[in-house]
Design an enzyme around this catalytic site. Structure first.
Site, mmCIF file in Angstrom:
data_model
loop_
_atom_site.group_PDB
_atom_site.id
_atom_site.type_symbol
_atom_site.label_atom_id
_atom_site.label_comp_id
_atom_site.label_asym_id
_atom_site.label_seq_id
_atom_site.Cartn_x
_atom_site.Cartn_y
_atom_site.Cartn_z
ATOM 1 N N ARG A 163 21.607 58.376 -40.550
ATOM 2 C CA ARG A 163 20.793 58.841 -39.434
ATOM 3 C C ARG A 163 19.336 58.874 -39.895
ATOM 4 O O ARG A 163 19.044 58.957 -41.089
ATOM 5 C CB ARG A 163 21.215 60.242 -38.997
ATOM 6 C CG ARG A 163 22.653 60.358 -38.499
ATOM 7 C CD ARG A 163 22.949 61.801 -38.127
ATOM 8 N NE ARG A 163 24.304 61.963 -37.587
ATOM 9 C CZ ARG A 163 25.357 62.326 -38.307
ATOM 10 N NH1 ARG A 163 25.206 62.565 -39.614
ATOM 11 N NH2 ARG A 163 26.538 62.462 -37.753
ATOM 12 N N LYS A 187 24.405 66.457 -40.388
ATOM 13 C CA LYS A 187 24.295 67.500 -39.374
ATOM 14 C C LYS A 187 25.001 68.768 -39.839
ATOM 15 O O LYS A 187 26.064 68.710 -40.454
ATOM 16 C CB LYS A 187 24.909 67.018 -38.056
ATOM 17 C CG LYS A 187 24.062 65.989 -37.320
ATOM 18 C CD LYS A 187 24.648 65.679 -35.966
ATOM 19 C CE LYS A 187 23.754 64.727 -35.164
ATOM 20 N NZ LYS A 187 24.321 64.415 -33.839
ATOM 21 N N HIS A 256 18.209 54.198 -35.141
ATOM 22 C CA HIS A 256 19.642 54.430 -34.923
ATOM 23 C C HIS A 256 20.402 53.130 -34.672
ATOM 24 O O HIS A 256 21.626 53.086 -34.792
ATOM 25 C CB HIS A 256 19.851 55.403 -33.760
ATOM 26 C CG HIS A 256 20.996 56.342 -33.970
ATOM 27 N ND1 HIS A 256 21.040 57.268 -34.995
ATOM 28 C CD2 HIS A 256 22.164 56.487 -33.299
ATOM 29 C CE1 HIS A 256 22.165 57.946 -34.935
ATOM 30 N NE2 HIS A 256 22.873 57.493 -33.926
ATOM 31 N N ARG A 259 22.356 52.187 -37.676
ATOM 32 C CA ARG A 259 23.612 52.943 -37.826
ATOM 33 C C ARG A 259 24.699 52.385 -36.906
ATOM 34 O O ARG A 259 25.840 52.210 -37.308
ATOM 35 C CB ARG A 259 23.345 54.415 -37.509
ATOM 36 C CG ARG A 259 24.551 55.358 -37.654
ATOM 37 C CD ARG A 259 24.049 56.786 -37.527
ATOM 38 N NE ARG A 259 25.095 57.750 -37.288
ATOM 39 C CZ ARG A 259 25.803 58.359 -38.237
ATOM 40 N NH1 ARG A 259 25.607 58.060 -39.502
ATOM 41 N NH2 ARG A 259 26.718 59.256 -37.928
ATOM 42 N N HIS A 282 31.107 61.704 -39.077
ATOM 43 C CA HIS A 282 31.508 62.265 -37.790
ATOM 44 C C HIS A 282 32.571 63.333 -37.994
ATOM 45 O O HIS A 282 33.562 63.110 -38.683
ATOM 46 C CB HIS A 282 32.091 61.178 -36.883
ATOM 47 C CG HIS A 282 31.063 60.250 -36.327
ATOM 48 N ND1 HIS A 282 31.370 59.006 -35.815
ATOM 49 C CD2 HIS A 282 29.723 60.388 -36.177
ATOM 50 C CE1 HIS A 282 30.275 58.424 -35.392
ATOM 51 N NE2 HIS A 282 29.258 59.240 -35.595
ATOM 52 N N TYR A 291 33.025 52.813 -31.134
ATOM 53 C CA TYR A 291 32.783 51.512 -31.753
ATOM 54 C C TYR A 291 33.982 50.577 -31.604
ATOM 55 O O TYR A 291 33.833 49.364 -31.740
ATOM 56 C CB TYR A 291 32.410 51.692 -33.227
ATOM 57 C CG TYR A 291 31.110 52.437 -33.381
ATOM 58 C CD1 TYR A 291 29.896 51.835 -33.058
ATOM 59 C CD2 TYR A 291 31.094 53.757 -33.812
ATOM 60 C CE1 TYR A 291 28.705 52.522 -33.170
ATOM 61 C CE2 TYR A 291 29.901 54.455 -33.931
ATOM 62 C CZ TYR A 291 28.715 53.832 -33.601
ATOM 63 O OH TYR A 291 27.534 54.526 -33.707
#
Length: 314
Positions: A163, A187, A256, A259, A282, A291
Site C-alpha cells: 500500500r 493497517k 494502488h 498493488r 488482508h 481478484y
C-alpha cells in the site's frame, strides 16, 4: 447533543488514534461521518446517545442517501456509527465507575446500527496494468538520484504489493536485501514479512548508494525527497503519474494500481488465493476474492477470442 455526549466522540477519536492506530485518511473519514450523525441528532432533538434507536439510524441512512451519498459512503457511515456504539458499550460503564459518578455514562444498552443495512453497492472491479504495460512503465532509463529512487519505489510497489502508506512508512532497516524480504507495517499496526523480487532488490541497492547523499542526518526513511526528509504520499503519487506519462501509458496510473496488478498477476499465475491474501495483508479473504473476478474476466476474453463456438462472425 449535550457537552457530555460530545465528550464521548472526543474519547472515541483518541481511542482510534492510540489503540486502533488508523491512518489519517480513515480517521478523518470517521470524524466526518460522526459529525454528520451529530448534526442529524441536533436536527431531530436527540441530546444523548441513549436516545438514538435503530429507527433513527435508518432515517439517518435514508437522509444521507437522499442527500446524494452513494451506497459505499453510506456503508462507511454506518460502519462508523457501529464502531462508535461498540466503544460506548464497552467504555462508558467503566469510565463512570472509575470516576465514581463524576463522569456521566452514555447509558446505552445496545448498538442501534447493528441491524441497519445500507443500499447494496455495485461491486467495482479494480483496474490493473497488464504485464506489458507494467514492464514498459518500469523500464526507466538510467538517470539522476531521484530517477533511481523512483525506479526503486515503483519496483517495490509492484514486487511486494505494498500500500502507499506502507511504502512511505518504510525505513532502511525494514529491508533485508540479503534474503530479499521487507517488513511492512500494515493497517491497524499489523506487521507482515513480504518477499522482494530480484529486480526490486537490485533497484533498491542502486538507490541506497545515492540515498546517503540526500538523506538528512538521522533520517531513517528508505525513500527521501530533495529536502532529505521522508517522502510523502502526495510526492509518490505525483512522481508515478509523471513517469506514466513519460513512458507513454495511455491510462491514469496511481500507486494502488501497482498493488492491484501485483495481486491479479500473481493469482493469474498461481491460483493460490490464500497465499495472495497473506502477501496483501488482508484480514478477510473475501477482500482478496475480488481478484478472482479479474482472473475470470481475463479467461472469458481468451474464450471469446479463441473458442470456435464463441467467436463472432466477421
Amino acid at each position: 447533543m449535550t457537552p457530555a455526549a460530545l465528550e464521548w466522540l472526543t474519547r472515541f477519536r483518541r481511542y482510534l488514534k492510540s489503540e486502533r492506530r488508523l491512518s489519517q485518511h480513515t480517521d478523518a473519514g470517521y470524524a466526518r461521518d460522526l459529525l454528520a450523525l451529530v448534526r442529524f441528532c441536533d436536527r431531530f432533538g436527540i441530546r444523548d446517545w441513549s436516545r438514538l434507536d435503530s429507527q433513527h439510524v435508518r432515517t439517518f441512512a435514508a437522509h444521507s442517501h437522499a442527500g446524494g451519498l452513494g451506497a459505499r459512503s453510506i456503508q462507511r457511515r454506518l460502519s462508523a456509527v457501529r464502531s462508535f456504539f461498540a466503544f460506548l458499550l464497552r467504555e462508558a460503564p467503566a469510565a463512570a465507575a472509575a470516576a465514581r459518578g463524576k463522569v456521566r455514562a452514555a447509558r446505552v444498552t445496545g448498538n442501534p446500527a447493528l441491524e441497519v443495512r445500507a443500499p447494496k453497492a455495485r461491486r467495482r472491479l479494480p483496474h490493473t496494468l497488464d504485464a506489458d504495460q507494467m514492464g514498459r512503465l518500469l523500464e526507466i532509463p538510467a538517470g539522476d538520484a531521484l530517477t533511481l529512487r523512483d525506479r526503486a519505489l515503483m519496483e517495490l510497489l509492484y514486487s511486494s504489493g505494498l500500500r502507499l502508506a506502507e511504502l512511505v512508512g518504510l525505513d532502511v532497516t525494514s529491508l533485508d536485501l540479503k534474503d530479499r524480504l521487507v517488513r511492512v507495517l500494515g493497517k491497524g499496526g499489523k506487521a507482515r514479512i513480504v518477499p522482494v523480487g530480484r529486480f526490486a532488490a537490485e533497484a533498491v541497492r542502486r538507490w541506497l548508494t545515492e540515498r546517503v547523499k540526500l538523506a538528512g542526518s538521522g533520517e531513517a526513511a528508505l525513500f527521501v525527497g530533495r529536502n532529505g526528509r521522508r517522502l510523502g504520499p502526495r510526492a509518490v503519487q505525483t512522481r508515478i503519474a509523471y513517469w506514466a506519462r513519460r513512458q507513454g501509458l495511455a491510462v491514469p496510473v496511481h500507486p494502488h494500481l501497482f498493488r492491484h496488478s501485483f495481486a491479479s498477476h500473481l493469482l493469474e499465475s498461481s491460483g493460490e488465493l490464500r497465499g495472495v491474501q497473506e502477501l496483501l495483508g488482508h484480514a478477510d479473504i473475501s477482500t482478496t476474492q475480488i481478484y478472482t473476478h479479474l482472473d475470470f474476466q481475463h479467461l472469458a476474453r481468451i474464450y471469446d477470442a479463441t473458442h470456435p463456438r464463441a467467436r463472432r462472425k466477421a
